[in-house]
Design a protein around this motif. Structure first.
Motif, mmCIF file in Angstrom:
data_model
loop_
_atom_site.group_PDB
_atom_site.id
_atom_site.type_symbol
_atom_site.label_atom_id
_atom_site.label_comp_id
_atom_site.label_asym_id
_atom_site.label_seq_id
_atom_site.Cartn_x
_atom_site.Cartn_y
_atom_site.Cartn_z
ATOM 1 N N MET A 1 48.506 -9.633 -117.830
ATOM 2 C CA MET A 1 49.175 -10.697 -117.092
ATOM 3 C C MET A 1 50.409 -10.181 -116.368
ATOM 4 S SD MET A 1 47.990 -13.931 -117.727
ATOM 5 C CE MET A 1 48.540 -15.411 -118.597
ATOM 6 N N ASN A 2 50.956 -9.027 -116.817
ATOM 7 C CA ASN A 2 52.146 -8.529 -116.143
ATOM 8 C C ASN A 2 51.831 -8.137 -114.722
ATOM 9 O OD1 ASN A 2 54.018 -8.822 -118.123
ATOM 10 N ND2 ASN A 2 53.634 -6.824 -119.035
ATOM 11 N N PRO A 3 52.699 -8.521 -113.784
ATOM 12 C CA PRO A 3 52.481 -8.094 -112.414
ATOM 13 C C PRO A 3 52.655 -6.580 -112.290
ATOM 14 C CG PRO A 3 54.614 -9.168 -112.650
ATOM 15 C CD PRO A 3 53.912 -9.298 -113.950
ATOM 16 N N PRO A 4 52.046 -6.007 -111.275
ATOM 17 C CA PRO A 4 52.159 -4.561 -111.129
ATOM 18 C C PRO A 4 53.595 -4.157 -110.817
ATOM 19 C CG PRO A 4 51.139 -5.546 -109.216
ATOM 20 C CD PRO A 4 51.268 -6.622 -110.221
ATOM 21 N N THR A 5 54.010 -3.021 -111.274
ATOM 22 C CA THR A 5 55.359 -2.540 -110.968
ATOM 23 C C THR A 5 55.236 -1.185 -110.298
ATOM 24 O OG1 THR A 5 55.488 -1.557 -113.148
ATOM 25 C CG2 THR A 5 56.419 -3.738 -112.909
ATOM 26 N N ALA A 6 56.234 -0.851 -109.488
ATOM 27 C CA ALA A 6 56.192 0.426 -108.793
ATOM 28 C C ALA A 6 56.416 1.559 -109.786
ATOM 29 C CB ALA A 6 57.264 0.448 -107.714
ATOM 30 N N ALA A 7 55.672 2.636 -109.569
ATOM 31 C CA ALA A 7 55.776 3.769 -110.472
ATOM 32 C C ALA A 7 57.185 4.362 -110.438
ATOM 33 C CB ALA A 7 54.762 4.833 -110.081
ATOM 34 N N ASN A 8 57.835 4.201 -109.296
ATOM 35 C CA ASN A 8 59.162 4.793 -109.157
ATOM 36 C C ASN A 8 60.290 3.852 -109.575
ATOM 37 O OD1 ASN A 8 58.986 2.995 -107.141
ATOM 38 N ND2 ASN A 8 59.447 4.402 -105.468
ATOM 39 N N ALA A 9 59.949 2.742 -110.199
ATOM 40 C CA ALA A 9 60.989 1.815 -110.653
ATOM 41 C C ALA A 9 60.841 1.562 -112.150
ATOM 42 C CB ALA A 9 60.910 0.509 -109.887
ATOM 43 N N PRO A 10 61.140 2.584 -112.959
ATOM 44 C CA PRO A 10 60.935 2.435 -114.398
ATOM 45 C C PRO A 10 61.816 1.343 -114.958
ATOM 46 C CG PRO A 10 62.269 4.375 -113.937
ATOM 47 C CD PRO A 10 61.826 3.841 -112.629
ATOM 48 N N ARG A 11 61.330 0.591 -115.889
ATOM 49 C CA ARG A 11 62.164 -0.447 -116.484
ATOM 50 C C ARG A 11 62.629 0.005 -117.849
ATOM 51 N NH1 ARG A 11 60.402 -5.685 -116.584
ATOM 52 N NH2 ARG A 11 58.674 -5.687 -115.141
ATOM 53 N N SER A 12 63.844 -0.366 -118.169
ATOM 54 C CA SER A 12 64.345 -0.112 -119.505
ATOM 55 C C SER A 12 64.501 -1.477 -120.110
ATOM 56 C CB SER A 12 65.709 0.564 -119.411
ATOM 57 O OG SER A 12 66.572 -0.255 -118.646
ATOM 58 N N GLY A 13 63.577 -2.035 -120.750
ATOM 59 C CA GLY A 13 63.687 -3.409 -121.216
ATOM 60 C C GLY A 13 62.745 -4.276 -120.434
ATOM 61 N N THR A 14 62.715 -5.557 -120.790
ATOM 62 C CA THR A 14 61.693 -6.434 -120.221
ATOM 63 C C THR A 14 62.244 -7.449 -119.238
ATOM 64 O OG1 THR A 14 61.958 -7.939 -122.062
ATOM 65 C CG2 THR A 14 60.244 -6.271 -122.290
ATOM 66 N N ALA A 15 63.539 -7.405 -118.983
ATOM 67 C CA ALA A 15 64.124 -8.418 -118.102
ATOM 68 C C ALA A 15 63.466 -8.376 -116.716
ATOM 69 C CB ALA A 15 65.629 -8.206 -117.976
ATOM 70 N N TRP A 16 63.206 -9.552 -116.188
ATOM 71 C CA TRP A 16 62.653 -9.690 -114.837
ATOM 72 C C TRP A 16 63.660 -9.128 -113.837
ATOM 73 C CZ3 TRP A 16 58.091 -11.192 -112.740
ATOM 74 C CH2 TRP A 16 58.072 -11.617 -111.414
ATOM 75 N N ARG A 17 63.172 -8.301 -112.920
ATOM 76 C CA ARG A 17 64.106 -7.610 -112.018
ATOM 77 C C ARG A 17 64.185 -8.223 -110.624
ATOM 78 N NH1 ARG A 17 61.038 -2.198 -112.330
ATOM 79 N NH2 ARG A 17 59.422 -3.795 -112.221
ATOM 80 N N GLY A 18 63.593 -9.381 -110.466
ATOM 81 C CA GLY A 18 63.588 -9.985 -109.124
ATOM 82 C C GLY A 18 62.287 -9.645 -108.432
ATOM 83 N N LEU A 19 61.896 -10.443 -107.460
ATOM 84 C CA LEU A 19 60.529 -10.305 -106.953
ATOM 85 C C LEU A 19 60.309 -9.054 -106.111
ATOM 86 C CD1 LEU A 19 60.453 -11.368 -103.764
ATOM 87 C CD2 LEU A 19 60.739 -13.566 -104.902
ATOM 88 N N ILE A 20 61.370 -8.504 -105.510
ATOM 89 C CA ILE A 20 61.137 -7.290 -104.714
ATOM 90 C C ILE A 20 60.739 -6.131 -105.628
ATOM 91 C CG2 ILE A 20 62.194 -5.557 -103.203
ATOM 92 C CD1 ILE A 20 63.758 -7.786 -101.853
#
Ligand SMILES: *Cc1c(COP(=O)(O)O)cnc(C)c1O
Length: 364
Positions: A1-20
């Motif tokens: 269900m998670n939307p795709p994320t850019a490979a070059n934008a690693p997340r540290s945590g699960t907070a939503w980072r905004g739609l861009i």
């Protein structure tokens, strides 16, 4: 269900980072684009069982409550993209015409980006909360003695003559940001809905949703496309009447638009999706507004046009359909309409501060 994320934008945590960030690969940004975000998007898809029961036929009805964006309307989805791209291009100021929500969003995102915002609004026809927002976020607010359509003509001319970026939905980046709402709906349901009911003013949002559903469809992220059901206030319904409405009138000020900026695009959406445009009266809008509140969801009057329209078209709803109604803005934007609509049998003023008086009113 998670939307795709850019490979070059690693997340540290699960907070939503905004739609861009969350939908980066679908949007016209690069690694060096200066993203201007207030973490918009990721709004809830809320089931409304009482409204579904009124339709019957085993339908499921959800509202996409975009009134929970940072400035309280879906306009934030478009504005994060429009202001990001203006910033990237070296712009220092943005301008828009607005029935209120665009000005609130433009003001907030421009301020966040260190840019100025000029907003033209129709004097006396902007809901109180929206005006408060634009002022508080530091926009230059110019209230003209004319309607939205005139304000839009003036800002288009301004953007040609002066160093200001137009951020109305004529700005193509607005629609790019707004299409992410269709991604969220599809991600949330696991497929596209059968009907998408949506209020229509300038018709940017209906165009953006359709774009979003199509992009997901082409990628195989949904197996069907919805019928796009657009609803307009009866006194402000150019798509129903088939042409410009000169003096649009409706209590739903956010859709009080007689000459929609995205007219031709929206006609294409109707044709491609086998959709429809239908009118709803102000009274039907207000009834739906209260039905939504009775489900615990407080939206602004224009938003309730989507549910008013669905209820009006209930005979045409297919058995077992999944329907999403877009709630474009938050009810707190327009406290005047909410209070006016509430009954005397509910709001007792000037009551004596003793138990007997209070108990009597409580019905004990
Ligand atoms: C802007 C707005 C609309 C209309 O959206 P369009 O893209 O202009 O059709 C509807 N409801 C609310 C609350 C809005 O702010």
């Amino acid at each position: 269900m998670n939307p795709p994320t850019a490979a070059n934008a690693p997340r540290s945590g699960t907070a939503w980072r905004g739609l861009i960030e969350e939908y980066r690969r679908y949007l016209p940004v690069t690694d060096s684009t200066p993203v201007v975000t207030l973490r918009e998007g990721n709004t809830p898809l809320i089931p409304v069982p009482t409204i579904a029961a009124e339709i019957g036929k085993g339908v499921r009805v959800f509202v996409k409550y975009d009134g929970l964006n940072p400035t309280g309307s879906f306009k934030d989805r478009g504005m994060t993209m429009a202001v990001t791209k203006a910033k990237e291009a070296g712009g220092e100021a943005v301008i828009c015409a607005s029935t209120g929500n665009t000005s609130a969003a433009a003001a907030a995102y421009a301020r966040r980006a260190g840019m100025r915002a000029y907003v033209l609004i129709p004097d006396g026809y902007v809901a109180l909360g929206k005006l408060a927002q634009a002022l508080m976020y530091g926009a230059e607010v110019i209230a003209i003695k004319g309607n939205f359509d005139r304000a839009l003509e003036l800002v288009k001319e301004s953007a040609e003559k002066y160093p200001v970026t137009l951020v109305n939905s004529l700005n193509p980046f607005r629609l790019q940001g707004q299409k992410t709402a269709a991604f969220e709906v599809t991600d949330g349901l696991g497929n596209a809905p059968d009907w998408l009911c949506i209020p229509v003013g300038n018709a940017g949002n209906i165009t953006a949703y359709w774009m979003g559903f199509n992009e997901y469809y082409q990628e195989g992220r949904c197996t069907k496309l919805p019928r796009m059901m657009g609803f307009q206030a009866a006194g402000s319904a150019p798509f129903v009447q088939g042409g410009i409405v000169k003096d649009p009138e409706t209590i739903a000020t956010a859709i009080r638009i007689g000459n929609p900026a995205n007219y031709d695009k929206a006609l294409k959406v109707r044709a491609e999706s086998n959709g429809e445009f239908n009118p709803v009266t102000d009274e039907e809008i207000l009834v739906a507004y209260q039905k939504l509140a009775a489900e615990g969801v407080f939206c602004e009057p224009a938003s309730a046009a989507s549910v008013a329209g669905l209820l009006k078209k209930k005979d045409a709803v297919p058995f077992g359909a999944t329907i999403v109604c877009v709630l474009t803005g938050n009810g707190l934007k327009d406290p005047d309409t909410a209070i006016k609509r509430s009954g005397d049998d509910q709001f007792y003023q000037g009551v004596e501060p003793d138990m007997a008086s209070v108990a009597k009113l409580m019905g004990f």
